[in-house]
Enzyme design. Structure first.
Site, PDB file in Angstrom:
ATOM      1  N   GLU A 195       0.821  -1.212   0.000  1.00 46.57           N
ATOM      2  CA  GLU A 195       0.000   0.000   0.000  1.00 46.57           C
ATOM      3  C   GLU A 195       0.855   1.262   0.000  1.00 46.57           C
ATOM      4  OE1 GLU A 195      -3.010   0.272   3.088  1.00 46.57           O
ATOM      5  OE2 GLU A 195      -4.482  -0.723   1.839  1.00 46.57           O
TER       6      GLU A 195
ATOM      7  N   HIS B  66       7.807 -26.906  -1.668  1.00 42.51           N
ATOM      8  CA  HIS B  66       7.131 -27.980  -2.396  1.00 42.51           C
ATOM      9  C   HIS B  66       6.001 -27.444  -3.263  1.00 42.51           C
ATOM     10  CE1 HIS B  66       9.304 -31.119  -0.119  1.00 42.51           C
ATOM     11  NE2 HIS B  66       9.437 -30.104   0.721  1.00 42.51           N
TER      12      HIS B  66
ATOM     13  N   LYS C 127     -14.099   0.107  -3.958  1.00 40.39           N
ATOM     14  CA  LYS C 127     -15.190   0.502  -3.047  1.00 40.39           C
ATOM     15  C   LYS C 127     -16.300   1.211  -3.826  1.00 40.39           C
ATOM     16  CE  LYS C 127     -12.279   1.306   0.992  1.00 40.39           C
ATOM     17  NZ  LYS C 127     -11.734   2.314   1.870  1.00 40.39           N
TER      18      LYS C 127
HETATM   19  O1  PA5 Z   1      -3.378   1.255   5.943  1.00 36.85           O
HETATM   20  C1  PA5 Z   1      -4.498   1.685   5.801  1.00 36.85           C
HETATM   21  O2  PA5 Z   1      -4.766   2.889   5.966  1.00 36.85           O
HETATM   22  C2  PA5 Z   1      -5.656   0.768   5.445  1.00 36.85           C
HETATM   23  O3  PA5 Z   1      -5.235  -0.527   5.244  1.00 36.85           O
HETATM   24  C3  PA5 Z   1      -6.691   0.783   6.560  1.00 36.85           C
HETATM   25  O4  PA5 Z   1      -6.086   0.359   7.751  1.00 36.85           O
HETATM   26  C4  PA5 Z   1      -7.880  -0.112   6.238  1.00 36.85           C
HETATM   27  O5  PA5 Z   1      -8.426   0.246   5.006  1.00 36.85           O
HETATM   28  C5  PA5 Z   1      -8.942   0.005   7.309  1.00 36.85           C
HETATM   29  O6  PA5 Z   1      -9.359   1.332   7.468  1.00 36.85           O
HETATM   30  P1  PA5 Z   1     -10.159   1.820   8.725  1.00 36.85           P
HETATM   31  O7  PA5 Z   1      -9.315   1.662   9.929  1.00 36.85           O
HETATM   32  O8  PA5 Z   1     -10.486   3.251   8.454  1.00 36.85           O
HETATM   33  O9  PA5 Z   1     -11.404   0.973   8.806  1.00 36.85           O
END
Ligand code: PA5
Length: 450
Positions: free
Chosen positions: A291, A312, A426
């Site tokens: 990310e 394996h 989303k």
């Molecule tokens: O690293 C990030 O920002 C994302 O992976 C969030 O942690 C994830 O989308 C969950 O978001 P939230 O804590 O707002 O529900």
């Protein structure tokens, strides 16, 4: 004391050490930009100082909550997705008994942690309800934004179940919400219902939040020493935020080596472990790096394997497939347990040559043999080693990965603290579900699916 070491001796022949050390000056600048908040995404740098900022009051409150939870729950449900659950799960799975779910509470000495809201699978949640019908449980719902669909749906279902099982008043005492200080649907609900809450600071993104209550509360409930975890992170912070050379700074070394390999034609990094308990450390690392770096059509693709299991399966590809990968091995010098290979009178399986030796020794030779085989197969290896897995070394490791990730993102010239690409699915999901306000996209997408 810093226990973590990074070794780049097995890059020889793929990238010159000079290419790694060439990042030295640039890394000092990036370290400065992170510390002075002058680089990209500088409104999300709260994670850097988190280890020093965790105060006694917060630790004591989390510990006291975890004692209360342990007294009344056999199972603790952690509801969250992405950065709102992976850090806690990584540490808990690395530390707990490999079969903690099959132990009784007396041997485990703590509730068993289960995870929800990290998928939208109907079967998963319905199966979980079957278990929760018969066991005492409590839960935390973790969402920084307070609006993420997966945990919000799971929380709706589980809250209803908890209320039906214990009554509304007791259910309220069994829920802790971890969310924004003032915004979001979860914060509103928590205030209206009177849940205990902890805050995710504004300037800490989900995947950098393991040192907030997001990570610390579930770890404490699972029975682990969060003070030692924080201590390990403090020790690593001192080193990686100040040391100015690649030889002194393991985060510099790792960031430089992986970027030298990327520039040298290796865009895929496979994180390797030799302990099944470390699978979720890899999952957390994949999210952190994927990310943070995968944007603007660049970034190293983070993948993971568990050896020797995956020797394996994926081992064939790693040895002889497309030569675009490098591996980073997380090597643990000492296991927690001790077990020896027994000797057998007839030696039917021909294994008496290892009889009397520890399984770890066999695992270690598999690790060294694989390392050499993969390097011979043109797969360079970075080694990250820890003497043992405990709360302190995990605190060191996770902070090290976070700081190296931020440096690496700056080398790639991306903002390592946003995730704009996550929105695309989303929007489509909301449109396909017919969410008000998405009418135009709903029609368009449904036509495309015909
Ligand atoms: O690293 C990030 O920002 C994302 O992976 C969030 O942690 C994830 O989308 C969950 O978001 P939230 O804590 O707002 O529900």
């Amino acid at each position: 004391m810093i226990d973590l070491k990074v070794n780049i001796d097995k890059l020889q022949g793929f990238v010159d050490k000079a290419a790694v050390y060439a990042f030295g000056q640039e890394l000092v600048l990036h370290q400065g930009a992170l510390m002075n908040k002058t680089g990209k995404g500088n409104d999300f740098l709260g994670w850097i100082t988190l280890p020093d900022e965790i105060d006694e009051a917060m630790l004591a409150s989390i510990e006291s909550d975890s004692r209360e939870i342990a007294a009344k729950a056999d199972i603790y449900v952690v509801i969250g997705i992405g950065g709102s659950y992976l850090g806690a799960r990584a540490v808990i799975e690395a530390l707990q008994h490999n079969f903690a779910g099959l132990q009784d509470k007396t041997s485990r000495k703590a509730p068993f942690i289960v995870y929800a809201g990290n998928n939208i699978s109907e079967d998963y949640l319905a199966d979980l309800l079957d278990i929760l019908d018969k066991r005492d449980y409590a839960m935390t719902v973790i969402s920084k934004s307070g609006t993420t669909t997966e945990p919000a749906i799971a929380f709706r279902v589980l809250r209803r179940h908890l209320e039906q099982k214990y009554g509304q008043a007791e259910a309220r005492k069994r829920i802790i919400a971890i969310t924004d200080q003032s915004k979001g649907a979860l914060k509103k609900l928590a205030d209206a219902e009177g849940y205990k809450t902890y805050v995710v600071p504004d300037d800490v993104g989900g995947r950098y939040s393991v040192l907030t209550p997001v990570g610390l509360l579930p770890m404490a409930v699972a029975g682990f020493n969060i003070r030692e975890f924080v201590k390990g992170a403090i020790e690593m912070k001192k080193l990686v935020t100040t040391a100015k050379t690649i030889d002194e700074n393991p985060a510099f070394m790792y960031a430089a080596a992986r970027n030298a390999l990327y520039a040298g034609g290796k865009p895929i990094e496979i994180m390797v472990n030799y302990q099944p308990s470390l699978v979720y450390i890899t999952e957390w690392w994949k999210q952190l790096y994927g990310e943070s770096e995968g944007k603007e059509n660049r970034g190293i693709f983070p993948a993971g394997v568990s050896f020797t299991t995956d020797l394996h399966s994926m081992g064939q590809y790693v040895q002889e497939g497309l030569r675009v990968i490098f591996e980073t091995v997380l090597s643990i010098e000492k296991p927690k347990r001790e077990l020896f290979v027994p000797s057998e009178a007839d030696d039917a399986d021909g294994l008496n040559f290892v009889a009397g030796r520890r399984l770890h020794e066999v695992n270690r030779q598999a690790e060294l043999g694989t390392l050499l085989a993969h390097v011979d197969g043109q797969v360079p290896n970075i080694l990250i080693s820890l003497p043992r897995i405990d709360e302190n070394t995990l605190g060191q490791l996770l902070y090290f990965y976070e700081f190296a990730c931020a440096l690496s993102g700056y080398i790639l010239d991306v903002n390592p603290f946003d995730q704009p690409g996550v929105e695309a699915y989303k929007k489509n999901m909301f449109a396909l579900l017919g969410k008000p306000g998405f009418e135009k996209q709903t029609e368009e997408l449904r036509n495309r699916l015909k």
